[in-house]
Motif scaffolding. Sequence first.
Motif, PDB file in Angstrom:
ATOM      1  N   ASP A  89      35.448   9.407  10.094  1.00  0.00           N
ATOM      2  CA  ASP A  89      34.079  10.022  11.029  1.00  0.00           C
ATOM      3  C   ASP A  89      34.678   9.094  12.511  1.00  0.00           C
ATOM      4  O   ASP A  89      34.529   7.784  12.335  1.00  0.00           O
ATOM      5  CB  ASP A  89      33.072   9.746  10.429  1.00  0.00           C
ATOM      6  N   PRO A  90      34.544  10.111  13.838  1.00  0.00           N
ATOM      7  CA  PRO A  90      34.507   9.037  14.830  1.00  0.00           C
ATOM      8  C   PRO A  90      32.809   8.205  14.987  1.00  0.00           C
ATOM      9  O   PRO A  90      33.149   7.127  15.594  1.00  0.00           O
ATOM     10  CB  PRO A  90      35.034  10.075  15.691  1.00  0.00           C
ATOM     11  N   VAL A  91      31.529   8.351  14.085  1.00  0.00           N
ATOM     12  CA  VAL A  91      30.870   7.695  14.787  1.00  0.00           C
ATOM     13  C   VAL A  91      30.825   6.335  13.695  1.00  0.00           C
ATOM     14  O   VAL A  91      30.309   5.339  14.433  1.00  0.00           O
ATOM     15  CB  VAL A  91      30.047   8.134  14.037  1.00  0.00           C
ATOM     16  N   GLU A  92      31.893   6.635  12.734  1.00  0.00           N
ATOM     17  CA  GLU A  92      31.978   5.288  11.844  1.00  0.00           C
ATOM     18  C   GLU A  92      33.098   4.153  12.338  1.00  0.00           C
ATOM     19  O   GLU A  92      32.696   3.081  13.047  1.00  0.00           O
ATOM     20  CB  GLU A  92      32.314   5.689  10.048  1.00  0.00           C
ATOM     21  N   LEU A  93      33.810   5.014  13.447  1.00  0.00           N
ATOM     22  CA  LEU A  93      34.743   4.167  14.028  1.00  0.00           C
ATOM     23  C   LEU A  93      34.148   3.416  15.274  1.00  0.00           C
ATOM     24  O   LEU A  93      34.439   2.642  15.780  1.00  0.00           O
ATOM     25  CB  LEU A  93      35.867   5.608  14.385  1.00  0.00           C
ATOM     26  N   VAL A  94      33.674   3.411  16.151  1.00  0.00           N
ATOM     27  CA  VAL A  94      32.683   4.307  17.573  1.00  0.00           C
ATOM     28  C   VAL A  94      31.564   2.089  16.764  1.00  0.00           C
ATOM     29  O   VAL A  94      32.266   1.577  17.880  1.00  0.00           O
ATOM     30  CB  VAL A  94      31.899   4.784  17.916  1.00  0.00           C
ATOM     31  N   ILE A  95      30.817   1.659  15.704  1.00  0.00           N
ATOM     32  CA  ILE A  95      30.809   1.478  15.590  1.00  0.00           C
ATOM     33  C   ILE A  95      30.928  -0.035  14.175  1.00  0.00           C
ATOM     34  O   ILE A  95      30.964  -1.078  14.794  1.00  0.00           O
ATOM     35  CB  ILE A  95      29.243   1.844  13.804  1.00  0.00           C
ATOM     36  N   ARG A  96      32.440   0.553  13.714  1.00  0.00           N
ATOM     37  CA  ARG A  96      32.636  -0.817  13.776  1.00  0.00           C
ATOM     38  C   ARG A  96      34.106  -1.213  14.828  1.00  0.00           C
ATOM     39  O   ARG A  96      33.727  -2.128  15.126  1.00  0.00           O
ATOM     40  CB  ARG A  96      34.297  -0.108  12.595  1.00  0.00           C
ATOM     41  N   VAL A  97      34.420  -0.592  15.875  1.00  0.00           N
ATOM     42  CA  VAL A  97      34.563  -1.369  17.094  1.00  0.00           C
ATOM     43  C   VAL A  97      34.116  -1.884  17.841  1.00  0.00           C
ATOM     44  O   VAL A  97      34.174  -2.791  18.294  1.00  0.00           O
ATOM     45  CB  VAL A  97      35.355   0.198  18.282  1.00  0.00           C
ATOM     46  N   ASN A  98      32.652  -0.671  18.325  1.00  0.00           N
ATOM     47  CA  ASN A  98      31.661  -1.877  19.364  1.00  0.00           C
ATOM     48  C   ASN A  98      30.778  -3.055  17.538  1.00  0.00           C
ATOM     49  O   ASN A  98      30.429  -4.303  18.703  1.00  0.00           O
ATOM     50  CB  ASN A  98      30.486  -1.093  19.030  1.00  0.00           C
ATOM     51  N   THR A  99      29.990  -2.715  16.469  1.00  0.00           N
ATOM     52  CA  THR A  99      29.462  -3.756  16.379  1.00  0.00           C
ATOM     53  C   THR A  99      30.570  -4.895  15.257  1.00  0.00           C
ATOM     54  O   THR A  99      30.134  -6.111  14.732  1.00  0.00           O
ATOM     55  CB  THR A  99      28.888  -3.977  15.230  1.00  0.00           C
ATOM     56  N   GLY A 100      31.872  -4.774  15.304  1.00  0.00           N
ATOM     57  CA  GLY A 100      32.738  -5.024  13.640  1.00  0.00           C
ATOM     58  C   GLY A 100      31.934  -5.070  12.631  1.00  0.00           C
ATOM     59  O   GLY A 100      31.991  -6.160  11.222  1.00  0.00           O
ATOM     60  N   MET A 101      30.784  -4.874  12.132  1.00  0.00           N
ATOM     61  CA  MET A 101      30.119  -4.118  11.007  1.00  0.00           C
ATOM     62  C   MET A 101      30.592  -3.152  10.060  1.00  0.00           C
ATOM     63  O   MET A 101      30.385  -2.316  10.637  1.00  0.00           O
ATOM     64  CB  MET A 101      28.682  -4.439  10.990  1.00  0.00           C
ATOM     65  N   GLU A 102      30.026  -3.250   9.317  1.00  0.00           N
ATOM     66  CA  GLU A 102      30.076  -1.281   8.171  1.00  0.00           C
ATOM     67  C   GLU A 102      29.177  -1.220   9.054  1.00  0.00           C
ATOM     68  O   GLU A 102      27.508  -1.511   8.995  1.00  0.00           O
ATOM     69  CB  GLU A 102      30.503  -1.815   6.739  1.00  0.00           C
ATOM     70  N   PRO A 103      29.134   0.447   9.007  1.00  0.00           N
ATOM     71  CA  PRO A 103      27.909   1.386   9.391  1.00  0.00           C
ATOM     72  C   PRO A 103      26.859   1.737   8.004  1.00  0.00           C
ATOM     73  O   PRO A 103      27.388   1.844   7.031  1.00  0.00           O
ATOM     74  CB  PRO A 103      28.930   2.425  10.154  1.00  0.00           C
ATOM     75  N   THR A 104      25.424   1.561   8.939  1.00  0.00           N
ATOM     76  CA  THR A 104      24.407   1.750   7.696  1.00  0.00           C
ATOM     77  C   THR A 104      24.312   3.440   7.947  1.00  0.00           C
ATOM     78  O   THR A 104      24.537   3.813   9.365  1.00  0.00           O
ATOM     79  CB  THR A 104      23.721   1.126   7.932  1.00  0.00           C
ATOM     80  N   PRO A 105      23.614   3.736   7.670  1.00  0.00           N
ATOM     81  CA  PRO A 105      23.208   5.337   7.653  1.00  0.00           C
ATOM     82  C   PRO A 105      22.337   5.229   8.977  1.00  0.00           C
ATOM     83  O   PRO A 105      22.358   5.977   9.603  1.00  0.00           O
ATOM     84  CB  PRO A 105      22.282   5.806   6.715  1.00  0.00           C
TER      85      PRO A 105
END
Length: 311
Positions: free
Chosen positions: A33-49
């Motif tokens: 999922d590109p959104v989850e990817l953006v979150i991981r790249v930007n924050t280094g955290m596991e994405p929450t809903p």
Amino acid sequence: MIRYLSKRILHAIITILGISLISFSLLYIFPGDPVELVIRVNTGMEPTPEMIEKYKHEFGLDKPIYIQYINWLSHAIRGDFGTSWSTGEPVMKVILDRLPASMQLFFPTFILSITFAIVLGILSAIYKDRFVDNFCRIISIIGISIPHFWSGLILIWIFAVCLKILPAFGYGTLKHMILPVLTWTLSFMAIKTRFVRSTLLEVMGEDYITTARAKGLSDKDVVIKHAFRNALIPIITYFSLSISHLIIGAVVIEALFAWPGLGSLLVKSVFERDFPVVQALVFISGVLIVTVNLVVDILYAIIDPRIRYEG
């Protein structure tokens, strides 16, 4: 002429729209999922809903896909490709920062390879099956047979490791440019030399060339004054199509010599999954190639007016 130009420009616009679709689709072609990817790249955290919803709204990924494409294309036409996911800077700024380094290699390579290819191809045609022809053919075969990265490694070993007169990699001085330009030129020039030779020899079999010889013109005058002009169209076609090979070759050359240009930026962005930068580089490269082909089509019509009527 206006009708011919209109058709060519229309074809170019349709092709660019196709390229834009491919570039935009890159975000959804890659796994995950590109959104989850953006979150991981930007924050280094596991994405929450909650984070996924927030980022979807922020990047416009919660809109229908055709709306996303129209928004992306309208911004891309204006040179706005969004923000780099890895640096947080505008994508266009990241590309423009790397562009001068690529141009420092591209222009010398293009000019040298085209010049050598035409000169060696003409010499091969004039002195067919003699020493000069055999020498030029050997150089061409070596250039065609050895891949970029392998010839680059050989040159590094000779000039940087054994002779110690040139740096193996790096950026900043004229010495740093010599090995990448030499490697790129050898590879790009080789197959073009053979093409110029074979095209000239084919043209030299025409009746009007036999007539020119019967009038007492030397081989040199026949090739330069008669054959070369008529061989220009296939030669220009081949050289224009080779622009795409030159752009692709930049990726290998810049990665091999640690040159901080657009080729190495593309490799880095793919590894880091920085999709806005990858999309922008694919789109800009495609537009550049389409523009070159359009210019070549216009040159056809100028060199041979029959083409504009047939087109």
